[in-house]
Design an enzyme around this catalytic site. Structure first.
Site, mmCIF file in Angstrom:
data_model
loop_
_atom_site.group_PDB
_atom_site.id
_atom_site.type_symbol
_atom_site.label_atom_id
_atom_site.label_comp_id
_atom_site.label_asym_id
_atom_site.label_seq_id
_atom_site.Cartn_x
_atom_site.Cartn_y
_atom_site.Cartn_z
ATOM 1 N N LYS A 32 140.457 91.494 47.883
ATOM 2 C CA LYS A 32 140.758 92.435 48.956
ATOM 3 C C LYS A 32 140.508 93.882 48.515
ATOM 4 O O LYS A 32 140.632 94.205 47.335
ATOM 5 C CB LYS A 32 142.231 92.292 49.390
ATOM 6 C CG LYS A 32 142.585 90.925 49.936
ATOM 7 C CD LYS A 32 141.939 90.622 51.248
ATOM 8 C CE LYS A 32 142.746 90.758 52.488
ATOM 9 N NZ LYS A 32 144.037 90.301 52.714
ATOM 10 N N CYS A 91 176.629 88.588 38.970
ATOM 11 C CA CYS A 91 175.710 88.021 39.961
ATOM 12 C C CYS A 91 176.230 88.262 41.376
ATOM 13 O O CYS A 91 177.385 87.938 41.660
ATOM 14 C CB CYS A 91 175.549 86.526 39.696
ATOM 15 S SG CYS A 91 174.641 85.688 41.002
ATOM 16 N N SER A 96 143.258 78.269 53.950
ATOM 17 C CA SER A 96 143.143 79.728 53.960
ATOM 18 C C SER A 96 142.678 80.169 52.571
ATOM 19 O O SER A 96 142.414 79.340 51.713
ATOM 20 C CB SER A 96 144.473 80.360 54.336
ATOM 21 O OG SER A 96 145.425 80.025 53.376
ATOM 22 N N LEU A 97 142.575 81.455 52.385
ATOM 23 C CA LEU A 97 142.071 81.974 51.118
ATOM 24 C C LEU A 97 143.214 82.570 50.328
ATOM 25 O O LEU A 97 144.050 83.268 50.889
ATOM 26 C CB LEU A 97 141.048 83.071 51.386
ATOM 27 C CG LEU A 97 139.701 82.617 51.928
ATOM 28 C CD1 LEU A 97 138.942 83.801 52.491
ATOM 29 C CD2 LEU A 97 138.895 81.948 50.827
ATOM 30 N N ARG A 156 141.767 78.980 64.551
ATOM 31 C CA ARG A 156 142.282 78.318 63.368
ATOM 32 C C ARG A 156 143.766 78.004 63.531
ATOM 33 O O ARG A 156 144.243 76.980 63.084
ATOM 34 C CB ARG A 156 142.072 79.228 62.152
ATOM 35 C CG ARG A 156 142.669 78.692 60.908
ATOM 36 C CD ARG A 156 142.359 79.574 59.717
ATOM 37 N NE ARG A 156 142.997 79.025 58.552
ATOM 38 C CZ ARG A 156 144.260 79.240 58.211
ATOM 39 N NH1 ARG A 156 144.999 80.034 58.952
ATOM 40 N NH2 ARG A 156 144.784 78.686 57.152
ATOM 41 N N GLU A 202 134.084 83.482 61.573
ATOM 42 C CA GLU A 202 135.001 84.558 61.922
ATOM 43 C C GLU A 202 134.460 85.261 63.166
ATOM 44 O O GLU A 202 133.329 85.754 63.158
ATOM 45 C CB GLU A 202 135.069 85.518 60.728
ATOM 46 C CG GLU A 202 136.240 86.416 60.705
ATOM 47 C CD GLU A 202 137.504 85.807 60.086
ATOM 48 O OE1 GLU A 202 137.509 84.633 59.662
ATOM 49 O OE2 GLU A 202 138.510 86.531 60.050
ATOM 50 N N ASP A 237 114.128 92.897 78.375
ATOM 51 C CA ASP A 237 115.295 92.470 79.136
ATOM 52 C C ASP A 237 114.891 91.945 80.512
ATOM 53 O O ASP A 237 115.456 90.980 81.010
ATOM 54 C CB ASP A 237 116.270 93.647 79.314
ATOM 55 C CG ASP A 237 116.949 94.006 77.992
ATOM 56 O OD1 ASP A 237 116.676 93.306 76.986
ATOM 57 O OD2 ASP A 237 117.726 94.974 77.976
ATOM 58 N N LYS A 261 134.213 89.795 53.516
ATOM 59 C CA LYS A 261 135.343 89.205 54.222
ATOM 60 C C LYS A 261 135.504 89.916 55.560
ATOM 61 O O LYS A 261 136.003 91.036 55.632
ATOM 62 C CB LYS A 261 136.623 89.306 53.401
ATOM 63 C CG LYS A 261 137.758 88.568 54.055
ATOM 64 C CD LYS A 261 138.915 88.373 53.125
ATOM 65 C CE LYS A 261 139.994 87.555 53.816
ATOM 66 N NZ LYS A 261 140.483 88.150 55.065
HETATM 67 O O1 D41 Z 1 134.710 86.448 56.268
HETATM 68 C C1 D41 Z 1 135.767 85.842 56.249
HETATM 69 N N1 D41 Z 1 136.829 86.314 56.882
HETATM 70 C C2 D41 Z 1 135.887 84.534 55.524
HETATM 71 C C3 D41 Z 1 136.990 83.751 55.741
HETATM 72 C C4 D41 Z 1 134.889 84.074 54.626
HETATM 73 N N2 D41 Z 1 133.787 84.789 54.386
HETATM 74 N N3 D41 Z 1 135.043 82.892 53.986
HETATM 75 C C5 D41 Z 1 136.132 82.111 54.199
HETATM 76 N N4 D41 Z 1 136.228 80.926 53.549
HETATM 77 C C6 D41 Z 1 137.269 80.155 53.737
HETATM 78 C C7 D41 Z 1 137.347 78.831 53.025
HETATM 79 C C8 D41 Z 1 136.837 78.950 51.623
HETATM 80 C C9 D41 Z 1 138.772 78.336 52.978
HETATM 81 C C10 D41 Z 1 136.509 77.850 53.778
HETATM 82 C C11 D41 Z 1 137.159 82.523 55.092
HETATM 83 C C12 D41 Z 1 138.248 81.639 55.247
HETATM 84 N N5 D41 Z 1 138.270 80.467 54.563
HETATM 85 C C13 D41 Z 1 139.387 81.887 56.119
HETATM 86 N N6 D41 Z 1 139.542 82.843 57.001
HETATM 87 C C14 D41 Z 1 140.732 82.721 57.589
HETATM 88 C C15 D41 Z 1 141.354 81.661 57.088
HETATM 89 C C16 D41 Z 1 140.518 81.108 56.166
#
Ligand code: D41
Length: 669
Positions: A315, A409, A83-84, A137, A174, A34, A116
């Site tokens: 998830k 209904c 998004s995913l 984003r 991320e 350092d 993720k």
């Molecule tokens: O690690 C994540 N949060 C992550 C997010 C990841 N490993 N891959 C991602 N790949 C995508 C695409 C395939 C659409 C390029 C993502 C995200 N999207 C994502 N995170 C938030 C919105 C989209």
């Protein structure tokens, strides 16, 4: 020292410091102490202070600089960031895998598996190897320009490394905060009497959205990158895995747990493992991400307006909360299906306030024995609709009321029926305003006919005032009728009329999807459009003809035939066509459009699994071209054992070189 020498000295110091930043923050392998690092930094600061004309935004001294901002300018992404889509069960992953294989016509696929990261998605732009912008984003189209805050993240390279730096590069990643940093931050905030952050993700978001970059700098954020657009680049990877390797080569931090896998079963097994192992990581993850490896396949699969079809987030088990069922109400959907919904005492589940949860149907209510007044466990995962998991029977008082599905209904009062073998009660009135509204909303939605501005509220208004009773009525609307509506300005009326006009020219697959045929989602709609080419041909297709199409099963085929044999549906289609809607016919899918379409391959050396001519044949079967001599027109050089001089020439020309195994992977072998 003369000015030129000073400039060189400054430049040299910057290079050295960038290198040490990279070793320390990206590789986690510092090469100096350092003290040594601080001495270099002080030296650079001193020289820059004495020679301010040489200060540049990509200098390591500039990670924290400048005044606090008043507000973040908004930033429109060059391309929308998708998004995913989410999966929560093994079955959903198997369905995802099958859907893709069927679409591509292959029996096996390679995927890249990523963790993720539970953080905040950002986009970084590099021009000629320099970081020029960092933005959140946001909604995918527009985010906030947080460049000065992004610069404070030490693992974000201000300059790219290596010999293959793209002219223009957009990288997605991320931003996150590690658990120990999060805990430290909250401890300090608590001592100061400030409010604490609920979780590391909120802390990361709050820190990145600090108007004063000095505060962001103190928060120790980190980043993992997972995607990129190589907008202008000599090197073009052919797989996601190669892209990740390339990003590493450029100096980015890619999560070390990314791996190549050969089947969805592997993803399912790893999901089980990580569900346990995630607690040992010092950052939070909320699932795994599975992505089709071949970029060629990714292109063929394409995206919906929201998310790519070639990736899915798997998830972890959703978060649970306890709440009380205040009431049970009934929703009427597009097909007239009545869906019971629990109205809950609002609770926060996984970062969002939940007020309603679906109970799916009558049988589900009976099976779970949910009653009005019950205490229940509520789960919410990602974007999906919250769900009642189970009743806490031990809290029952006897005051709870059993719910009965209504016999009429709740919207139009028509009788409801439940047919044999069906789970849902339905309102049988096709003109029930609730159904009409849902059908029109679906027709206008972004992935269907994409009528901009025609959202839920406006559809309600149009149907409630009687202006629109059917889909064709949309195309009969006149401006003077619209301006008479409440809250409708002259300009909005013009815009809506224009958007409706524009929707007349959509592709056939959108039109088919917009019809809302049962079991015909976007994917099936595209298969139908590509195989039948015109609406006419599809409308007159027999069950057998439909079944002959790859990807169409008996349930779907039956539903399509039924839909088009219904007189009212045929009348609806005839009317919209008469009103000028012209779904654009689509090219029939032929052999010439294989996965290697437009790509030229050259082989050198001997392959272990196939003869040269077999390999060439496989390329051609997939729509590609195989040649025997090297030129700049070659897209890939495939290298087997004992390669010849072609390999050196290819390197000179910057032609991507594929190892044998990579080539097999592209073939899906
Ligand atoms: O690690 C994540 N949060 C992550 C997010 C990841 N490993 N891959 C991602 N790949 C995508 C695409 C395939 C659409 C390029 C993502 C995200 N999207 C994502 N995170 C938030 C919105 C989209």
């Amino acid at each position: 020292m003369g000015k030129e020498e000073i400039r060189k000295e400054i430049e040299k110091l910057r290079e050295i410091i960038h290198h040490h930043d990279y070793c320390y923050y990206v590789l986690n392998q510092p090469e100096v102490s350092d003290q040594e690092y601080d001495a270099l930094m002080r030296k650079l600061e001193e020289l820059e202070q004495q020679n301010p004309e040489f200060i540049a935004p990509d200098s390591p001294t500039q990670r924290v600089a400048g005044k606090p901002l008043e507000a973040f300018p908004s930033f429109t992404h060059a391309r929308p960031l998708l998004s995913l889509s989410n999966a929560f069960s093994d079955q959903e992953m198997i369905d995802f895998d099958n859907r893709i294989k069927r679409f591509l016509g292959v029996d096996s696929l390679n995927y890249v598996l990523e963790l993720k990261i539970d953080g905040l998605a950002v986009n970084l732009r590099y021009q000629n190897g320099r970081l020029v912008n960092g933005a959140t984003r946001g909604d995918g189209v527009t985010g906030e320009d947080v460049t000065s805050n992004i610069r404070t993240i030490r693992s974000v390279p201000l300059r790219l490394l290596g010999k293959r730096i793209p002219h223009l590069l957009e990288v997605q990643g991320e931003v996150f905060m590690r658990k120990p940093d999060f805990e430290r931050l909250n401890r300090v905030r608590e001592e100061r009497g400030e409010s604490t952050f609920a979780n590391p993700r909120n802390a990361a978001a709050g820190s990145l959205r600090q108007l004063d970059a000095r505060i962001t700098a103190e928060r120790r954020l980190d980043i993992f990158v997972y995607g990129a657009y190589l907008v202008e680049s000599d090197y073009q990877p052919v797989s996601h895995w190669q892209l990740l390797q390339f990003l590493k080569e450029l100096g980015f931090k890619v999560n070390p747990h990314c791996q190549l896998i050969n089947s969805i079963e592997e993803a399912i097994a790893l999901h089980r493992e990580w569900e346990e192992k995630r607690k040992d990581l010092d950052y939070e993850i909320d699932g795994l991400v599975v992505k089709v490896n071949s970029l060629e396949y990714q292109t063929r699969l394409g995206s919906t307006s929201k998310s790519p079809r070639w990736a899915i987030a798997f998830k972890f088990n959703p978060t649970l909360q306890i709440s009380k069922v205040l009431d049970i109400k009934v929703n009427v959907g597009r097909t007239g299906a009545l869906t019971p919904v629990a109205i809950l005492d609002p609770v926060e589940v996984g970062g969002a306030v939940v007020k309603r949860a679906t109970l799916h149907n009558e049988d589900e209510i009976r099976r779970k024995d949910v009653r009005i007044g019950d205490w229940v466990l509520v789960s919410r995962a990602g974007e999906v609709i919250p769900e009642v998991v189970r009743v806490l029977f031990e809290r029952r008082t006897g005051e709870e009321k059993i719910f009965q599905m209504p016999t009429s209904c709740p919207v139009c009062g028509s009788p409801t029926v439940r047919e044999e073998g069906e789970a849902a009660w339905r309102c049988i009135n096709l003109n029930c305003p609730a159904q009409v509204k849902e059908r029109i909303q679906h027709w206008a939605s972004r992935d269907a006919m994409d009528i901009e501005g025609l959202g839920e509220k406006l559809v309600d208004q149009l149907v409630d005032t009687g202006l629109v009773k059917t889909i064709p009525d949309l195309y009969r609307l006149e401006k003077k009728q619209l301006v008479a509506l409440e809250r409708m300005a002259d300009k909005s009326a013009d815009n809506l009329i224009r958007a409706i006009q524009a929707s007349k020219e959509r592709n056939l697959d959108r039109f088919i999807y917009a019809l809302g045929i049962r079991y015909v989602g976007q994917f099936v709609a595209r298969i139908l459009a590509e195989n039948f080419g015109s609406l006419d041909r599809l409308m007159n297709a027999s069950q057998e003809e439909l079944l002959a199409v790859e990807g169409i099963g008996p349930k779907v085929a039956q539903s399509i035939v039924q839909f088009f044999s219904n007189r009212e549906n045929r009348a609806l289609i005839r009317q919209v066509l008469e009103l000028g809607v012209r779904p654009k016919e689509m090219e029939k899918k032929g052999k010439e459009k294989g996965p290697f379409y437009g790509k030229t391959f050259l082989f050198t050396g001997s392959l272990s699994r196939f003869s040269r001519s077999e390999a060439e044949k496989m390329v051609e079967e997939r729509g590609g071209k195989a040649v025997t001599s090297i030129s700049s027109r070659v897209d890939f050089l495939v290298v087997g054992a004992n390669p010849g001089s072609k390999i050196d020439k290819a390197k000179q020309l910057g032609i991507p070189i594929l190892q044998e195994e990579e080539f097999y992977r592209m073939l899906g072998l």
